[in-house]
Design a protein around this motif. Structure first.
Motif, PDB file in Angstrom:
ATOM      1  N   LYS A  14      15.947 -21.235 -10.416  1.00  0.00           N
ATOM      2  CA  LYS A  14      15.848 -19.865 -10.929  1.00  0.00           C
ATOM      3  C   LYS A  14      14.875 -19.797 -12.104  1.00  0.00           C
ATOM      4  O   LYS A  14      14.763 -20.735 -12.879  1.00  0.00           O
ATOM      5  N   ARG A  15      14.196 -18.633 -12.204  1.00  0.00           N
ATOM      6  CA  ARG A  15      13.278 -18.414 -13.330  1.00  0.00           C
ATOM      7  C   ARG A  15      14.080 -18.197 -14.611  1.00  0.00           C
ATOM      8  O   ARG A  15      15.273 -17.892 -14.568  1.00  0.00           O
ATOM      9  N   SER A  16      13.401 -18.316 -15.743  1.00  0.00           N
ATOM     10  CA  SER A  16      14.084 -18.213 -17.032  1.00  0.00           C
ATOM     11  C   SER A  16      14.782 -16.863 -17.217  1.00  0.00           C
ATOM     12  O   SER A  16      15.860 -16.792 -17.812  1.00  0.00           O
ATOM     13  N   ASN A  17      14.153 -15.776 -16.699  1.00  0.00           N
ATOM     14  CA  ASN A  17      14.777 -14.457 -16.867  1.00  0.00           C
ATOM     15  C   ASN A  17      15.959 -14.238 -15.930  1.00  0.00           C
ATOM     16  O   ASN A  17      16.618 -13.196 -15.984  1.00  0.00           O
ATOM     17  N   GLN A  18      16.230 -15.199 -15.061  1.00  0.00           N
ATOM     18  CA  GLN A  18      17.386 -15.118 -14.169  1.00  0.00           C
ATOM     19  C   GLN A  18      18.542 -15.979 -14.665  1.00  0.00           C
ATOM     20  O   GLN A  18      19.598 -16.021 -14.043  1.00  0.00           O
ATOM     21  N   LEU A  19      18.329 -16.632 -15.799  1.00  0.00           N
ATOM     22  CA  LEU A  19      19.319 -17.592 -16.299  1.00  0.00           C
ATOM     23  C   LEU A  19      20.150 -17.014 -17.434  1.00  0.00           C
ATOM     24  O   LEU A  19      19.688 -16.179 -18.199  1.00  0.00           O
ATOM     25  N   LEU A  20      21.360 -17.502 -17.524  1.00  0.00           N
ATOM     26  CA  LEU A  20      22.290 -17.107 -18.577  1.00  0.00           C
ATOM     27  C   LEU A  20      21.939 -17.830 -19.879  1.00  0.00           C
ATOM     28  O   LEU A  20      21.528 -18.986 -19.861  1.00  0.00           O
ATOM     29  N   THR A  21      22.088 -17.147 -20.998  1.00  0.00           N
ATOM     30  CA  THR A  21      21.950 -17.808 -22.292  1.00  0.00           C
ATOM     31  C   THR A  21      23.256 -18.538 -22.583  1.00  0.00           C
ATOM     32  O   THR A  21      24.302 -17.909 -22.705  1.00  0.00           O
ATOM     33  N   HIS A  22      23.211 -19.850 -22.648  1.00  0.00           N
ATOM     34  CA  HIS A  22      24.437 -20.625 -22.828  1.00  0.00           C
ATOM     35  C   HIS A  22      24.257 -21.634 -23.961  1.00  0.00           C
ATOM     36  O   HIS A  22      23.160 -21.834 -24.486  1.00  0.00           O
ATOM     37  N   LYS A  23      25.354 -22.310 -24.309  1.00  0.00           N
ATOM     38  CA  LYS A  23      25.333 -23.314 -25.377  1.00  0.00           C
ATOM     39  C   LYS A  23      25.955 -24.625 -24.912  1.00  0.00           C
ATOM     40  O   LYS A  23      26.446 -25.410 -25.724  1.00  0.00           O
ATOM     41  N   ASN A  24      25.930 -24.845 -23.610  1.00  0.00           N
ATOM     42  CA  ASN A  24      26.480 -26.082 -23.050  1.00  0.00           C
ATOM     43  C   ASN A  24      25.460 -27.206 -23.231  1.00  0.00           C
ATOM     44  O   ASN A  24      24.453 -27.274 -22.529  1.00  0.00           O
ATOM     45  N   LEU A  25      25.734 -28.097 -24.173  1.00  0.00           N
ATOM     46  CA  LEU A  25      24.783 -29.164 -24.506  1.00  0.00           C
ATOM     47  C   LEU A  25      24.731 -30.247 -23.434  1.00  0.00           C
ATOM     48  O   LEU A  25      23.843 -31.112 -23.461  1.00  0.00           O
ATOM     49  N   LEU A  26      25.674 -30.219 -22.478  1.00  0.00           N
ATOM     50  CA  LEU A  26      25.671 -31.215 -21.405  1.00  0.00           C
ATOM     51  C   LEU A  26      24.658 -30.868 -20.319  1.00  0.00           C
ATOM     52  O   LEU A  26      24.334 -31.712 -19.481  1.00  0.00           O
ATOM     53  N   LEU A  27      24.146 -29.644 -20.337  1.00  0.00           N
ATOM     54  CA  LEU A  27      23.124 -29.244 -19.363  1.00  0.00           C
ATOM     55  C   LEU A  27      21.754 -29.537 -19.969  1.00  0.00           C
ATOM     56  O   LEU A  27      21.382 -28.960 -20.982  1.00  0.00           O
ATOM     57  N   ASN A  28      21.010 -30.439 -19.338  1.00  0.00           N
ATOM     58  CA  ASN A  28      19.703 -30.820 -19.891  1.00  0.00           C
ATOM     59  C   ASN A  28      18.637 -29.792 -19.519  1.00  0.00           C
ATOM     60  O   ASN A  28      18.944 -28.716 -19.001  1.00  0.00           O
ATOM     61  N   ASP A  29      17.369 -30.138 -19.749  1.00  0.00           N
ATOM     62  CA  ASP A  29      16.275 -29.193 -19.545  1.00  0.00           C
ATOM     63  C   ASP A  29      16.059 -28.805 -18.095  1.00  0.00           C
ATOM     64  O   ASP A  29      15.335 -27.855 -17.806  1.00  0.00           O
ATOM     65  N   ARG A  30      16.673 -29.535 -17.172  1.00  0.00           N
ATOM     66  CA  ARG A  30      16.482 -29.237 -15.745  1.00  0.00           C
ATOM     67  C   ARG A  30      17.535 -28.295 -15.187  1.00  0.00           C
ATOM     68  O   ARG A  30      17.343 -27.696 -14.135  1.00  0.00           O
ATOM     69  N   PHE A  31      18.668 -28.160 -15.876  1.00  0.00           N
ATOM     70  CA  PHE A  31      19.789 -27.414 -15.306  1.00  0.00           C
ATOM     71  C   PHE A  31      20.244 -26.289 -16.237  1.00  0.00           C
ATOM     72  O   PHE A  31      20.117 -26.360 -17.455  1.00  0.00           O
ATOM     73  N   SER A  32      20.794 -25.254 -15.620  1.00  0.00           N
ATOM     74  CA  SER A  32      21.336 -24.129 -16.382  1.00  0.00           C
ATOM     75  C   SER A  32      22.357 -23.393 -15.511  1.00  0.00           C
ATOM     76  O   SER A  32      22.849 -23.949 -14.515  1.00  0.00           O
ATOM     77  N   ILE A  33      22.667 -22.160 -15.872  1.00  0.00           N
ATOM     78  CA  ILE A  33      23.592 -21.306 -15.116  1.00  0.00           C
ATOM     79  C   ILE A  33      22.886 -19.978 -14.877  1.00  0.00           C
ATOM     80  O   ILE A  33      22.373 -19.370 -15.820  1.00  0.00           O
ATOM     81  N   CYS A  34      22.833 -19.542 -13.649  1.00  0.00           N
ATOM     82  CA  CYS A  34      22.134 -18.283 -13.379  1.00  0.00           C
ATOM     83  C   CYS A  34      23.069 -17.088 -13.621  1.00  0.00           C
ATOM     84  O   CYS A  34      24.290 -17.192 -13.528  1.00  0.00           O
TER      85      CYS A  34
END
Length: 259
Positions: A14-34
């Motif tokens: 997913k593109r950056s504008n499709q991602l949730l702003t989160h504070k989960n430090l276990l998710l590295n630069d490759r992973f996020s939550i949409c």
């Protein structure tokens, strides 16, 4: 795709504008939550699902805000909840969560004091909502006088009237109430938490910069009240408050009953 990340829930890039702003430090630069997955999982009819999503994103779950979003939004979702959470700087991570309504349940005992504060003929649920909303304002900016509490009460009731206008689809009511609520909230210093304000999470400097770039600069300090906002606030807030404290003139009281 450059700047994209993989959602840990759906596994899609997913593109950056499709991602949730989160504070989960276990998710590295490759992973996020949409955002789509967050809104899908956080079902506002199921409080536990919202708590679980907040925990995954490592953002606070605040019962008062959850209740407000659930009650006020036609289609409540996690994105709306995050916007409502943004101005509350004391809530940073999931460890700051508040799982109760700070002494105000979803229903309350209707006491004479409660009726004096809000008026009569409301349901227990409505009184509970009013009290929760009032405590939310006090949490942002503590009231120092009884008069300030009354101003906060009027602000809460304005917001409730605006919500009702949205529910009934009254376009004239929405326009007038939104302007009245906006002006009153700004006057109280709550402009950062206005409902539907996209810049609610920005700093004051960022909002000023946006105003300078997008808002017209007045030629002088005199403003024409084209929407009749001053008259509206005077009739529905200033004069009733003066009457409460016994300082309203007969002419002012009579004006309350004019069309």
């Amino acid at each position: 795709m450059a700047g994209s990340k993989i959602c840990v829930i759906c596994g899609e890039s997913k593109r950056s504008n499709q991602l949730l702003t989160h504070k989960n430090l276990l998710l590295n630069d490759r992973f996020s939550i949409c955002r789509d997955c967050a809104n899908s999982i956080a079902d506002f009819t199921d409080e536990e699902s919202v708590i679980e999503m907040a925990q995954l994103a490592n953002i606070p779950f605040v019962k008062n805000l959850y209740t407000d979003v659930k009650r006020q939004s036609k289609k409540p979702n996690f994105g709306i909840y995050q916007k409502r959470l943004a101005p509350y700087k004391k809530f940073e991570t999931f460890s700051d969560s508040v799982f109760t309504t700070d002494g105000a349940a979803e229903t309350v005992d209707v006491t004479p004091e409660l009726e004096r504060r809000w008026g009569k003929d409301y349901s227990e649920e409505e009184y509970a909502y009013f009290e929760n909303a009032l405590q939310g304002l006090i949490a942002i900016k503590p009231a120092t006088t009884a008069f300030e509490i009354q101003r906060y009460v009027a602000n809460v009731k304005l917001k409730n009237a605006l919500d009702e206008a949205f529910k009934t689809g009254d376009p004239k009511g929405i326009t007038a109430l939104r302007k009245a609520y906006s002006e009153d909230s700004k006057d109280l210093g709550f402009d950062a938490v206005l409902s539907g304000n996209d810049d609610s999470g920005k700093s004051l400097g960022q909002r000023i910069q946006n105003w300078e770039l997008n808002e017209p600069v007045p030629d002088n300090d005199k403003y024409e009240d084209t929407a009749g906002l001053k008259k509206y606030i005077n009739k529905w807030f200033v004069i009733p408050m003066k009457r409460t404290f016994g300082v309203a003139s007969e002419k002012e009281v009579d004006s309350l009953y004019e069309d």
